[in-house]
Design an enzyme around this catalytic site. Structure first.
Site, PDB file in Angstrom:
ATOM      1  N   CYS A  84       0.828  -1.212   0.000  1.00 17.38           N
ATOM      2  CA  CYS A  84       0.000   0.000   0.000  1.00 17.38           C
ATOM      3  C   CYS A  84       0.862   1.261   0.000  1.00 17.38           C
ATOM      4  O   CYS A  84       0.340   2.364  -0.138  1.00 17.38           O
ATOM      5  CB  CYS A  84      -0.936  -0.002   1.196  1.00 17.38           C
ATOM      6  SG  CYS A  84      -1.554  -1.640   1.578  1.00 17.38           S
ATOM      7  N   HIS A 338      -9.093   3.385  -1.501  1.00 15.66           N
ATOM      8  CA  HIS A 338      -7.713   2.924  -1.331  1.00 15.66           C
ATOM      9  C   HIS A 338      -7.301   1.997  -2.483  1.00 15.66           C
ATOM     10  O   HIS A 338      -7.208   0.791  -2.313  1.00 15.66           O
ATOM     11  CB  HIS A 338      -7.603   2.226   0.031  1.00 15.66           C
ATOM     12  CG  HIS A 338      -6.237   1.746   0.387  1.00 15.66           C
ATOM     13  ND1 HIS A 338      -5.077   2.265  -0.162  1.00 15.66           N
ATOM     14  CD2 HIS A 338      -5.832   0.776   1.257  1.00 15.66           C
ATOM     15  CE1 HIS A 338      -4.033   1.636   0.359  1.00 15.66           C
ATOM     16  NE2 HIS A 338      -4.456   0.728   1.202  1.00 15.66           N
TER      17      HIS A 338
END
Lengths: 396, 189
Positions: A84, A338
């Site tokens: 991420c 996200h």
């Protein structure tokens, strides 16, 4: 290190479930905007970095496909993966290409199309991103599960409640509702959050960031070029980075992400920032709130407050505009969405626009110090990048 | 709980997923048959989606040769860690190389099985390959020897668990797959 590097252009796609585009088309949306924003075109770009985690999407070599579609052949590229935090790792590479003198203008594009796979498959892929054998194969941890382990330990030690966690979601949805690029443009209440079903106890659906498609892009340039093409270059003042164990059981405690603490320390040192009363240095922050607990940990890991005091910040609304430091005015990962490898680039886009005072009025932080900070965590604290952006040119 | 909820509860996450997938595949096949193309409108946006005609099944082959002793230990109901003979560092999960002193001279140490729960979570939404299980609890415990262990905890009621409680490591068989693994059992004090 080497030459000064500035952001001279930014682009951002609409985040969400993007069934209307494929990976290359999605990357082009933000790439095109960033080039137009910087006033450059493909011939000016010396190198491009593609941030993508993939596996859920169909292209195994996304950097190449993005280059073909965006007419970036034969510039040279690489696909960057830091879970991420891939977007921030890509920014670091783009930065270094320019700082070192290897390139004068570089494009960094983060793209992720997670919805090319069904949700249970995506849950499976992300769950496998811990230590595969000792955590997933035998014990089936999920990503919310990993962060829930942090949440349980944190709540037990500091007396934080599920309602406190929900306050983070409420804030981020409040700002997401004011960001037209966000996946969720709807405010929520603590009650709604508390009523949402458990995903990994004690985390509920509304404690979790969604599965998102999206892209974000930035154009980086050397000082010489930045001065020529823009009146408001946003300088990369410092980048701190660190990593941690794959296996959560090999960490000392579950009250803090060690990689984030180390990355922040490095960034502050490089930027020459005095760590007493840290928040005074920044106008605004984007922090990695993949789950609500992650935002609370971020307040502490970045040194905004002492250990155990993050709850006070959220309870007192100190991370809204008007508080001691506004955090995640984009809606954060929680409401903006996200798209894993686009997230870090998206943070850079948001903070560039915040510093240039170009975001929607209701979510524009007052810019007084001209400095902003991004905290981007990969995996379960496996990777961390802390990037400091500034309107003032760094002194070499 | 209503009668309808009771009926729904009987379906595992796996069965629900399979049902949805089956319905969707039938829908795609019918469209393909009539138009000659595997292109269907997205349920929400209506955007045209090409449904991949290829499928990839992944199953890895992982070497456990150097830590074979650990698995042999499970057969005897024992839990082993490795310890570097040179610097004394204890490794769990076991590893045969000590990166600290660059030596690969390890001894196998049987662990005590007694520990304290550091943290836990209950996995409600499961990964695809775990979707045939009921909700399960995963915990991390610190063993007496000072190493941490991640495993399922034999208690799925969060009210009956707390950070700091004593637990015991038990070697057990994971069903329905039927292979040896280990779990944490909370001890009532």
């Amino acid at each position: 290190m080497g030459r000064n590097v500035a952001i001279i252009g930014v682009g951002h796609s609409k985040f969400g479930i993007r069934t209307d585009v494929n990976v290359a088309e999605l990357a082009w949306e933000s790439t095109k905007q960033a080039m137009e924003n910087a006033g450059v075109d493909q011939k000016d770009i010396d190198y491009y970095v593609t941030s993508n985690v993939g596996a859920w999407s169909s292209e195994p070599l996304p950097a190449v496909v993005v280059g073909e579609y965006s007419d970036l052949v034969p510039k040279g590229t690489v696909r960057v993966e830091a879970a991420c935090a891939s977007g921030s790792a890509a920014l670091k590479l783009g930065h270094d290409m320019i700082a070192s003198g290897e390139a004068n203008i570089a494009l960094v594009v983060g793209v992720e199309k997670m919805n090319e796979s069904p949700t249970p498959t995506v849950v499976e892929f992300i769950g496998r991103a811990g230590n595969y054998f000792w955590e997933f194969e035998n014990f089936g941890l999920t990503f919310p599960g990993y962060y829930a382990l942090y949440a349980t330990a944190y709540m037990s030690k500091y007396g934080a409640t599920e309602e406190d966690l929900c306050q983070v979601a409420v804030k981020n949805h409040y700002y997401g509702a004011r960001n037209p690029k966000a996946q969720f443009q709807k405010e929520i209440t603590v009650e709604e959050c508390m009523r949402s079903r458990y995903i990994a106890w004690p985390l509920k659906l509304l404690d979790c960031s969604p599965i998102t498609d999206g892209s974000a892009a930035i154009i980086l340039a050397s000082e010489e070029i930045a001065k020529k093409v823009t009146d408001t270059p946003v300088w990369i003042k410092a980048i701190g980075y660190a990593n941690d164990t794959a296996n959560l059981s090999r960490r000392d405690n579950f009250l803090s992400l060690r990689a984030a603490v180390e990355a922040a320390k490095m960034a502050y040192k490089k930027a020459g920032i005095d760590e007493t009363d840290l928040v005074k240095n920044f106008d605004v922050a984007e922090v990695h709130d993949c789950f609500t607990i992650a935002e609370l940990l971020a307040y502490e890991d970045l040194g905004f407050v002492k250990k155990g005091e993050a709850v006070k910040l959220i309870r007192e609304k100190q991370t809204y505009i008007g508080g001691i430091i506004p955090v995640n005015l984009s809606g954060g990962l929680k409401a903006k969405g996200h798209p894993i490898a686009a997230t870090g680039v998206s943070m850079a886009v948001e903070l560039t626009k915040q510093l240039r005072q170009e975001v929607e009025r209701e979510r524009q932080a007052p810019i007084k110090k001209g400095m902003a900070i991004a905290h981007n965590v990969g995996g379960t604290g496996h990777y961390a990048y802390v990037t400091i952006f500034s309107l003032d040119k760094p002194r070499r | 709980m209503s009668a309808q909820q009771k009926v729904e509860k009987k379906k595992t996450q796996k069965e629900q997923t399979e049902e949805v997938t089956k319905q969707f595949n039938e829908f795609v096949e019918s469209i393909k048959k009539s138009t000659g193309l595997p292109i269907v409108p997205d349920m929400k946006s209506g955007a045209a989606q090409w449904i991949d005609q290829r499928e990839l099944t992944l199953k890895y082959v992982i070497s456990v040769d150097k830590i074979r002793k650990f698995f042999d230990g499970l057969i005897d109901g024992k839990l082993y860690a490795t310890k570097c003979k040179q610097c004394g560092t204890l490794y769990f999960p076991p590893q045969v190389d000590c990166p600290k002193c660059r030596k690969s001279d390890m001894e196998w140490i049987e662990l005590s099985n007694e520990g304290e729960l550091l943290t836990y979570t209950i996995i409600n939404v499961k990964p695809n390959s775990f979707s045939h299980y009921d909700d399960y609890t995963v915990g991390i415990a610190r063993l007496k020897e000072g190493i941490n262990i991640t495993a399922w905890v034999r208690e799925t009621d969060p009210k009956k668990l707390r950070v700091g409680m004593k637990v015991k490591v038990i070697v057990t068989k994971r069903e329905p797959e039927g292979y040896l693994t280990y779990e944490l059992e909370p001890l009532t004090s």
